[in-house]
Write a protein that holds these residues in place. Sequence first.
Motif, PDB file in Angstrom:
ATOM      1  N   GLU A   5     -96.826 -90.064 -36.827  1.00 39.00           N
ATOM      2  CA  GLU A   5     -96.166 -88.885 -37.377  1.00 39.00           C
ATOM      3  C   GLU A   5     -97.187 -87.955 -38.035  1.00 39.00           C
ATOM      4  OE1 GLU A   5     -92.975 -87.899 -36.977  1.00 39.00           O
ATOM      5  OE2 GLU A   5     -92.877 -89.631 -35.637  1.00 39.00           O
ATOM      6  N   ASN A   6     -98.248 -88.520 -38.580  1.00 40.16           N
ATOM      7  CA  ASN A   6     -99.288 -87.695 -39.201  1.00 40.16           C
ATOM      8  C   ASN A   6     -99.929 -86.776 -38.173  1.00 40.16           C
ATOM      9  OD1 ASN A   6     -98.857 -88.936 -41.659  1.00 40.16           O
ATOM     10  ND2 ASN A   6    -100.447 -90.449 -41.338  1.00 40.16           N
ATOM     11  N   LEU A   7    -100.183 -87.301 -37.001  1.00 36.79           N
ATOM     12  CA  LEU A   7    -100.784 -86.482 -35.946  1.00 36.79           C
ATOM     13  C   LEU A   7     -99.800 -85.428 -35.468  1.00 36.79           C
ATOM     14  CD1 LEU A   7    -103.158 -85.931 -34.063  1.00 36.79           C
ATOM     15  CD2 LEU A   7    -102.144 -87.545 -32.459  1.00 36.79           C
ATOM     16  N   LYS A   8     -98.547 -85.804 -35.341  1.00 37.63           N
ATOM     17  CA  LYS A   8     -97.530 -84.872 -34.869  1.00 37.63           C
ATOM     18  C   LYS A   8     -97.301 -83.722 -35.843  1.00 37.63           C
ATOM     19  CE  LYS A   8     -95.030 -88.423 -32.324  1.00 37.63           C
ATOM     20  NZ  LYS A   8     -93.766 -89.194 -32.268  1.00 37.63           N
ATOM     21  N   SER A   9     -97.655 -83.913 -37.106  1.00 35.95           N
ATOM     22  CA  SER A   9     -97.402 -82.875 -38.110  1.00 35.95           C
ATOM     23  C   SER A   9     -98.497 -81.811 -38.182  1.00 35.95           C
ATOM     24  CB  SER A   9     -97.233 -83.517 -39.485  1.00 35.95           C
ATOM     25  OG  SER A   9     -98.466 -84.047 -39.938  1.00 35.95           O
ATOM     26  N   ILE A  10     -99.579 -81.974 -37.446  1.00 40.05           N
ATOM     27  CA  ILE A  10    -100.648 -80.971 -37.448  1.00 40.05           C
ATOM     28  C   ILE A  10    -100.174 -79.740 -36.686  1.00 40.05           C
ATOM     29  CG2 ILE A  10    -103.004 -80.462 -36.721  1.00 40.05           C
ATOM     30  CD1 ILE A  10    -103.610 -83.434 -37.063  1.00 40.05           C
ATOM     31  N   THR A  11    -100.344 -78.580 -37.292  1.00 31.45           N
ATOM     32  CA  THR A  11     -99.861 -77.338 -36.686  1.00 31.45           C
ATOM     33  C   THR A  11    -100.892 -76.757 -35.725  1.00 31.45           C
ATOM     34  OG1 THR A  11    -100.792 -75.895 -38.378  1.00 31.45           O
ATOM     35  CG2 THR A  11     -98.598 -76.825 -38.807  1.00 31.45           C
ATOM     36  N   ILE A  12    -100.423 -75.858 -34.883  1.00 26.76           N
ATOM     37  CA  ILE A  12    -101.318 -75.183 -33.947  1.00 26.76           C
ATOM     38  C   ILE A  12    -102.362 -74.369 -34.696  1.00 26.76           C
ATOM     39  CG2 ILE A  12     -99.869 -73.143 -33.650  1.00 26.76           C
ATOM     40  CD1 ILE A  12    -101.936 -74.843 -30.900  1.00 26.76           C
ATOM     41  N   TRP A  13    -102.009 -73.862 -35.872  1.00 26.21           N
ATOM     42  CA  TRP A  13    -102.960 -73.067 -36.655  1.00 26.21           C
ATOM     43  C   TRP A  13    -104.063 -73.951 -37.229  1.00 26.21           C
ATOM     44  CZ3 TRP A  13    -102.769 -68.526 -35.026  1.00 26.21           C
ATOM     45  CH2 TRP A  13    -101.567 -67.978 -34.619  1.00 26.21           C
ATOM     46  N   GLN A  14    -103.714 -75.184 -37.595  1.00 26.28           N
ATOM     47  CA  GLN A  14    -104.737 -76.113 -38.056  1.00 26.28           C
ATOM     48  C   GLN A  14    -105.657 -76.475 -36.901  1.00 26.28           C
ATOM     49  OE1 GLN A  14    -101.855 -78.884 -39.636  1.00 26.28           O
ATOM     50  NE2 GLN A  14    -102.688 -78.619 -41.701  1.00 26.28           N
ATOM     51  N   LEU A  15    -105.086 -76.703 -35.718  1.00 24.91           N
ATOM     52  CA  LEU A  15    -105.918 -76.986 -34.545  1.00 24.91           C
ATOM     53  C   LEU A  15    -106.848 -75.819 -34.252  1.00 24.91           C
ATOM     54  CD1 LEU A  15    -103.392 -78.615 -32.061  1.00 24.91           C
ATOM     55  CD2 LEU A  15    -105.273 -79.732 -33.271  1.00 24.91           C
ATOM     56  N   ARG A  16    -106.328 -74.617 -34.379  1.00 24.87           N
ATOM     57  CA  ARG A  16    -107.143 -73.415 -34.127  1.00 24.87           C
ATOM     58  C   ARG A  16    -108.299 -73.333 -35.129  1.00 24.87           C
ATOM     59  NH1 ARG A  16    -106.830 -67.784 -35.707  1.00 24.87           N
ATOM     60  NH2 ARG A  16    -107.694 -66.513 -34.037  1.00 24.87           N
ATOM     61  N   GLU A  17    -108.003 -73.609 -36.388  1.00 19.82           N
ATOM     62  CA  GLU A  17    -109.051 -73.588 -37.411  1.00 19.82           C
ATOM     63  C   GLU A  17    -110.156 -74.598 -37.084  1.00 19.82           C
ATOM     64  OE1 GLU A  17    -109.807 -74.947 -41.996  1.00 19.82           O
ATOM     65  OE2 GLU A  17    -107.760 -74.494 -41.391  1.00 19.82           O
ATOM     66  N   TYR A  18    -109.748 -75.816 -36.717  1.00 16.96           N
ATOM     67  CA  TYR A  18    -110.735 -76.839 -36.367  1.00 16.96           C
ATOM     68  C   TYR A  18    -111.545 -76.425 -35.141  1.00 16.96           C
ATOM     69  CZ  TYR A  18    -108.336 -79.923 -39.666  1.00 16.96           C
ATOM     70  OH  TYR A  18    -107.798 -80.470 -40.795  1.00 16.96           O
ATOM     71  N   HIS A  19    -110.884 -75.810 -34.176  1.00 17.14           N
ATOM     72  CA  HIS A  19    -111.572 -75.362 -32.967  1.00 17.14           C
ATOM     73  C   HIS A  19    -112.632 -74.305 -33.298  1.00 17.14           C
ATOM     74  CE1 HIS A  19    -112.095 -74.452 -28.727  1.00 17.14           C
ATOM     75  NE2 HIS A  19    -111.913 -73.181 -29.006  1.00 17.14           N
ATOM     76  N   ILE A  20    -112.278 -73.373 -34.159  1.00 14.12           N
ATOM     77  CA  ILE A  20    -113.219 -72.322 -34.562  1.00 14.12           C
ATOM     78  C   ILE A  20    -114.404 -72.934 -35.309  1.00 14.12           C
ATOM     79  CG2 ILE A  20    -113.515 -70.337 -36.104  1.00 14.12           C
ATOM     80  CD1 ILE A  20    -110.591 -69.573 -35.332  1.00 14.12           C
ATOM     81  N   ARG A  21    -114.098 -73.825 -36.237  1.00 12.65           N
ATOM     82  CA  ARG A  21    -115.174 -74.470 -37.004  1.00 12.65           C
ATOM     83  C   ARG A  21    -116.070 -75.298 -36.094  1.00 12.65           C
ATOM     84  NH1 ARG A  21    -112.514 -77.452 -41.915  1.00 12.65           N
ATOM     85  NH2 ARG A  21    -114.659 -78.096 -42.182  1.00 12.65           N
ATOM     86  N   LYS A  22    -115.474 -76.008 -35.140  1.00  5.33           N
ATOM     87  CA  LYS A  22    -116.246 -76.847 -34.211  1.00  5.33           C
ATOM     88  C   LYS A  22    -117.203 -75.992 -33.380  1.00  5.33           C
ATOM     89  CE  LYS A  22    -115.684 -79.915 -30.279  1.00  5.33           C
ATOM     90  NZ  LYS A  22    -114.722 -80.450 -29.319  1.00  5.33           N
ATOM     91  N   SER A  23    -116.761 -74.800 -32.991  1.00  2.00           N
ATOM     92  CA  SER A  23    -117.598 -73.938 -32.149  1.00  2.00           C
ATOM     93  C   SER A  23    -118.860 -73.467 -32.875  1.00  2.00           C
ATOM     94  CB  SER A  23    -116.799 -72.736 -31.656  1.00  2.00           C
ATOM     95  OG  SER A  23    -116.512 -71.858 -32.722  1.00  2.00           O
ATOM     96  N   LYS A  24    -118.871 -73.543 -34.206  1.00  2.00           N
ATOM     97  CA  LYS A  24    -120.016 -73.087 -34.990  1.00  2.00           C
ATOM     98  C   LYS A  24    -120.984 -74.212 -35.358  1.00  2.00           C
ATOM     99  CE  LYS A  24    -117.309 -69.332 -36.929  1.00  2.00           C
ATOM    100  NZ  LYS A  24    -116.696 -68.772 -38.126  1.00  2.00           N
ATOM    101  N   LEU A  25    -120.631 -75.454 -35.018  1.00  2.00           N
ATOM    102  CA  LEU A  25    -121.465 -76.592 -35.398  1.00  2.00           C
ATOM    103  C   LEU A  25    -122.671 -76.709 -34.475  1.00  2.00           C
ATOM    104  CD1 LEU A  25    -118.658 -79.223 -36.063  1.00  2.00           C
ATOM    105  CD2 LEU A  25    -119.774 -77.705 -37.690  1.00  2.00           C
ATOM    106  N   LYS A  26    -123.760 -77.236 -35.031  1.00  2.00           N
ATOM    107  CA  LYS A  26    -124.994 -77.331 -34.252  1.00  2.00           C
ATOM    108  C   LYS A  26    -125.544 -78.756 -34.165  1.00  2.00           C
ATOM    109  CE  LYS A  26    -126.409 -72.582 -34.781  1.00  2.00           C
ATOM    110  NZ  LYS A  26    -125.225 -72.087 -34.220  1.00  2.00           N
ATOM    111  N   THR A  27    -125.358 -79.562 -35.193  1.00  2.00           N
ATOM    112  CA  THR A  27    -125.962 -80.894 -35.206  1.00  2.00           C
ATOM    113  C   THR A  27    -124.902 -81.979 -35.092  1.00  2.00           C
ATOM    114  OG1 THR A  27    -125.846 -81.184 -37.604  1.00  2.00           O
ATOM    115  CG2 THR A  27    -127.796 -80.041 -36.744  1.00  2.00           C
ATOM    116  N   GLY A  28    -125.355 -83.148 -34.676  1.00  2.00           N
ATOM    117  CA  GLY A  28    -124.463 -84.294 -34.564  1.00  2.00           C
ATOM    118  C   GLY A  28    -123.825 -84.666 -35.885  1.00  2.00           C
TER     119      GLY A  28
END
Length: 61
Positions: A5-28
């Motif tokens: 249920e915790n996973l199901k409660s994540i919103t599309i906007w939270q996923l979008r935020e994580y996606h944007i942040r991930k695109s800016k990462l450089k190191t492992g």
Amino acid sequence: MEWSENLKSITIWQLREYHIRKSKLKTGSEFKALAREIRDSHNLTDQEALAVFNSTFEIRD
């Protein structure tokens, strides 16, 4: 695999935020830190956090 249920409660906007942040990462270590943040902030299993971290989607207007 059945998702928690915790996973199901994540919103599309939270996923979008994580996606944007991930695109800016450089190191492992930055990637690992974000994956851990996702896991801890939503009380997910490692596998669920990786599913969120690796999610791909497109938002259309």
